[in-house]
Design a protein around this motif. Structure first.
Motif, PDB file in Angstrom:
ATOM      1  N   VAL A  36       1.219   1.409  -9.324  1.00 14.97           N
ATOM      2  CA  VAL A  36       1.478   0.460 -10.416  1.00 14.97           C
ATOM      3  C   VAL A  36       1.158   1.109 -11.764  1.00 14.97           C
ATOM      4  N   GLY A  37      -0.040   1.733 -11.837  1.00  9.42           N
ATOM      5  CA  GLY A  37      -0.450   2.398 -13.081  1.00  9.42           C
ATOM      6  C   GLY A  37       0.469   3.547 -13.449  1.00  9.42           C
ATOM      7  N   LEU A  38       0.876   4.353 -12.444  1.00  9.34           N
ATOM      8  CA  LEU A  38       1.753   5.494 -12.713  1.00  9.34           C
ATOM      9  C   LEU A  38       3.129   5.027 -13.185  1.00  9.34           C
ATOM     10  N   SER A  39       3.663   3.991 -12.552  1.00 13.82           N
ATOM     11  CA  SER A  39       4.977   3.454 -12.950  1.00 13.82           C
ATOM     12  C   SER A  39       4.925   2.919 -14.373  1.00 13.82           C
ATOM     13  N   TYR A  40       3.862   2.210 -14.706  1.00 15.32           N
ATOM     14  CA  TYR A  40       3.705   1.660 -16.058  1.00 15.32           C
ATOM     15  C   TYR A  40       3.612   2.785 -17.082  1.00 15.32           C
ATOM     16  N   THR A  41       2.859   3.854 -16.740  1.00 16.33           N
ATOM     17  CA  THR A  41       2.721   5.005 -17.650  1.00 16.33           C
ATOM     18  C   THR A  41       4.062   5.690 -17.877  1.00 16.33           C
ATOM     19  N   LEU A  42       4.859   5.864 -16.815  1.00 13.53           N
ATOM     20  CA  LEU A  42       6.169   6.504 -16.945  1.00 13.53           C
ATOM     21  C   LEU A  42       7.126   5.666 -17.783  1.00 13.53           C
ATOM     22  N   VAL A  43       7.042   4.345 -17.649  1.00 17.05           N
ATOM     23  CA  VAL A  43       7.885   3.461 -18.466  1.00 17.05           C
ATOM     24  C   VAL A  43       7.526   3.601 -19.946  1.00 17.05           C
ATOM     25  N   LEU A  55      -3.258   6.846 -22.185  1.00 13.96           N
ATOM     26  CA  LEU A  55      -3.253   7.924 -21.178  1.00 13.96           C
ATOM     27  C   LEU A  55      -4.657   8.188 -20.650  1.00 13.96           C
ATOM     28  N   MET A  56      -5.651   8.231 -21.555  1.00 15.05           N
ATOM     29  CA  MET A  56      -7.037   8.489 -21.135  1.00 15.05           C
ATOM     30  C   MET A  56      -7.570   7.352 -20.251  1.00 15.05           C
ATOM     31  N   ILE A  57      -7.230   6.125 -20.634  1.00 14.88           N
ATOM     32  CA  ILE A  57      -7.647   4.975 -19.809  1.00 14.88           C
ATOM     33  C   ILE A  57      -7.021   5.082 -18.420  1.00 14.88           C
ATOM     34  N   GLY A  58      -5.743   5.479 -18.385  1.00 16.22           N
ATOM     35  CA  GLY A  58      -5.036   5.641 -17.108  1.00 16.22           C
ATOM     36  C   GLY A  58      -5.660   6.718 -16.240  1.00 16.22           C
ATOM     37  N   ILE A  59      -6.069   7.855 -16.861  1.00 15.28           N
ATOM     38  CA  ILE A  59      -6.692   8.947 -16.116  1.00 15.28           C
ATOM     39  C   ILE A  59      -8.028   8.506 -15.517  1.00 15.28           C
ATOM     40  N   VAL A  60      -8.846   7.821 -16.324  1.00 16.26           N
ATOM     41  CA  VAL A  60     -10.146   7.321 -15.835  1.00 16.26           C
ATOM     42  C   VAL A  60      -9.933   6.341 -14.682  1.00 16.26           C
ATOM     43  N   PHE A  61      -8.954   5.458 -14.903  1.00 17.20           N
ATOM     44  CA  PHE A  61      -8.633   4.461 -13.875  1.00 17.20           C
ATOM     45  C   PHE A  61      -8.195   5.150 -12.579  1.00 17.20           C
ATOM     46  N   ALA A  62      -7.371   6.211 -12.700  1.00 20.22           N
ATOM     47  CA  ALA A  62      -6.885   6.942 -11.528  1.00 20.22           C
ATOM     48  C   ALA A  62      -8.028   7.641 -10.797  1.00 20.22           C
ATOM     49  N   ILE A  63      -8.954   8.217 -11.577  1.00 20.22           N
ATOM     50  CA  ILE A  63     -10.106   8.895 -10.966  1.00 20.22           C
ATOM     51  C   ILE A  63     -10.939   7.909 -10.148  1.00 20.22           C
ATOM     52  N   ILE A  64     -11.144   6.714 -10.715  1.00 17.53           N
ATOM     53  CA  ILE A  64     -11.919   5.686 -10.000  1.00 17.53           C
ATOM     54  C   ILE A  64     -11.223   5.320  -8.684  1.00 17.53           C
ATOM     55  N   LEU A  65      -9.891   5.147  -8.757  1.00 17.86           N
ATOM     56  CA  LEU A  65      -9.130   4.802  -7.551  1.00 17.86           C
ATOM     57  C   LEU A  65      -9.226   5.898  -6.496  1.00 17.86           C
TER      58      LEU A  65
END
Length: 573
Positions: A36-43, A55-65
């Motif tokens: 979901v996060g990756l699709s939203y980022t690509l859009v 982008l930084m929020i997305g990276i932190v979020f991805a690391i947590i996941l």
């Protein structure tokens, strides 16, 4: 491919399978959230609205996941190991208990080599069945259902297409299973046959060398090994072909689902975010079943092994001894005793004799005459004989084995020496005093030898490789003396040993015969001169019986054998 009985037989494993599946499902949820996060980022990137902050929020979020996903997958591995260890422990305990239940005559039902293979490789296959295949089977059902429910909220048609393609993989597995079932049966039959031959030839290697038959047996084993290799190659080819089929189905299904998502996006029925989300998750529908397919050979081997294991578990013990011995003397009556492994090859033919309490009886004859077979039947190694073996007033198979072994001692020519100290070998249950052990060692002329080393703490190597053949046999006799049984059966106990050891053993046996019942089996007739009664066997029949003097006077088979051996001993010096 699911065996309900396996689950019923080991209910303790259910909890570990459930936990493993739960951990895998949580990892899937983490993948979905990340998608979901990756699709939203690509859009946002496509719309040129992506900022550094987002982008930084997305990276932190991805690391947590990824951290959460890593933790639950590690827990899944731990549950897998714990469950597999439990399965292995339970099955081996059950197999061992079944062998104990069957007693010494377990070979009437199943070959030793097959038990060894089942206890080792067979149960290891079931371990991987529970640790890998079974959790993956349940997860492979749960994962597509979860993805279908989530994606159907966005694009029902694409979700339905993906979901309908998923069963194509198990259908291909079922088709392959029908082909593979006979092949796996051949594989296990070839495996057990090769194991039987290997164990039999290894045990009889010395005999094969003596009769120069080792080359023939080597060629025979080479043929069996080549047959096993061919069957194994066919199993591997089948496995590789099945993986190829599943890959085609998986990639085809993912491609078809992606096609519908792209088509719906082009017709503006769904947004770019939803289209990307479906495309990125489309292969997740098939990964679990694709992984399940790679475990297919594990499942087949596990099922094949379980069938053999259950055949052992289901053996009904025909005769279970219940009777105890009465206090008093131990006489033995053998009446019309016959035994054969096959109808074409009888080993004993209506043998009858009686051993009175405290009598010293010898059994002699050429190799293959049935001497050792009599001993094994008395010890209860086989129950499918005809005739009677009576001890006191009971048939042998009606006597409880535990009670029997408290009174009967059986000593062969091949003692089992374990790696460990002298005390650990001679007193395994730690039930004798040092004084008693040294007295037994003194009787067999081993006390001085071990005093020169490290006493009862002398380290013995595996199979007693740091002892001579005679010393190993005398150590075995010391065990027998400590046992203090009522009846002693010596089966070729003085064969293939040095003269010093043979004389020492014979002296102990003669001493024991003064107060114990002795059955002494030997091919060397000079050893039975002092016996109260001598039985002469030939081709499974009792042909002569009497004392040494009586048999010599008859001038029959015994007299001829005795004269021949005496001349040979003089010739050899």
């Amino acid at each position: 491919m699911f065996d309900k009985r396996l689950i019923k037989e080991i209910p303790e494993a259910k909890a570990y399978v459930k936990r493993q599946v739960l951990c895998q499902w949580i990892a899937l949820i983490m993948n979905i959230i990340f998608t979901v996060g990756l699709s939203y980022t690509l859009v946002l990137l496509f719309q040129e609205q992506l900022t550094i902050e987002i982008l930084m929020i997305g990276i932190v979020f991805a690391i947590i996941l990824f951290v959460i996903r890593g933790i639950v997958l590690k827990k899944a591995t731990q549950f897998s190991f714990a469950g597999a260890s439990l399965v292995k422990k339970i099955l081996r305990e059950r197999l061992f208990k079944k062998i104990l239940e069957l007693g010494g005559h377990y070979q009437d039902y199943v070959a030793t080599s097959e038990l060894v293979q089942l206890g080792g490789e067979g149960i290891n296959q079931l371990e991987t069945y529970f640790a890998l295949y079974l959790p993956q089977l349940f997860y492979s059902v749960l994962a597509p259902v979860t993805l279908f429910i989530i994606i159907s909220f966005y694009d029902f048609m694409s979700a339905l297409v993906l979901f309908l393609c998923v069963p194509m993989i198990p259908l291909s597995i079922v088709l392959i299973q029908k082909i593979a079932k006979k092949l796996l049966a051949k594989y296990w039959n070839s495996y057990t046959t090769l194991g039987d031959s290997f164990l039999e030839n290894l045990q009889g290697l010395t005999t094969l060398k003596i009769y120069q038959s080792d080359e023939f047996k080597q060629k025979e084993m080479n043929k069996e090994a080549e047959n096993f290799r061919k069957v194994t190659m066919r199993v591997l080819i089948m496995q590789l072909n099945s993986i190829s089929v599943m890959d085609i189905v998986a990639y085809g299904g993912a491609g078809l689902g992606s096609y519908f998502a792209i088509t719906h996006y082009m017709y503006q029925e769904i947004s770019l975010f939803i289209a990307l989300f479906i495309i990125l998750l489309s292969f997740e529908f098939f990964i679990p079943l694709r992984q399940l397919g790679s475990f297919f050979h594990i499942a087949m081997n596990g099922i094949a092994a379980s069938e053999k294991l259950f055949r052992v578990f289901d053996i009904e013990h025909q005769q279970s001894g219940k009777f105890d011995f009465k206090e008093g003397d131990f006489g033995l009556c053998v009446d019309q005793l016959s035994f054969q492994y096959t109808k074409e090859q009888p080993l004993l033919k209506e043998v009858s004799f009686q051993i009175k309490p405290n009598q010293f009886v010898g059994i002699v004859g050429e190799s293959g005459s049935g001497k050792s077979t009599i001993a094994k039947l008395i010890m209860g190694y086989h129950q499918d004989y005809q005739g009677e073996i009576r001890i006191q007033t009971h048939q042998r198979y009606d006597i409880d084995d535990t009670v029997f072994f408290n009174h009967f001692v059986y000593m062969t020519h091949d003692p089992m020496i374990f790696k460990g100290t002298l005390r650990e070998n001679i007193d395994m249950l730690n039930q004798y005093q040092d004084k008693e052990i040294w007295e037994a060692l003194e009787k067999v002329n081993l006390a001085s030898f071990f005093h020169q080393h490290n006493g009862l703490q002398t380290l013995l190597l595996e199979s007693g490789s740091n002892l001579s053949g005679g010393q190993k046999q005398r150590l075995n006799l010391a065990r027998a003396i400590l046992k203090n049984g009522d009846v002693y059966i010596f089966d070729e106990a003085t064969s293939n040993i040095d003269v010093e050891s043979e004389n020492a053993i014979l002296e102990v046996i003669k001493d024991l015969s003064k107060e114990k019942t002795i059955l002494f089996i030997t091919h060397r007739l000079s050893s039975v001169i002092d016996c109260d009664d001598i039985l002469v066997m030939k081709q499974g029949e009792l042909i002569e019986q009497g004392t040494h003097q009586q048999l010599k006077a008859q001038n029959g088979v015994y007299a001829q054998m005795f004269t021949k051996q005496a001349k040979l001993e003089v010739y050899q010096g």
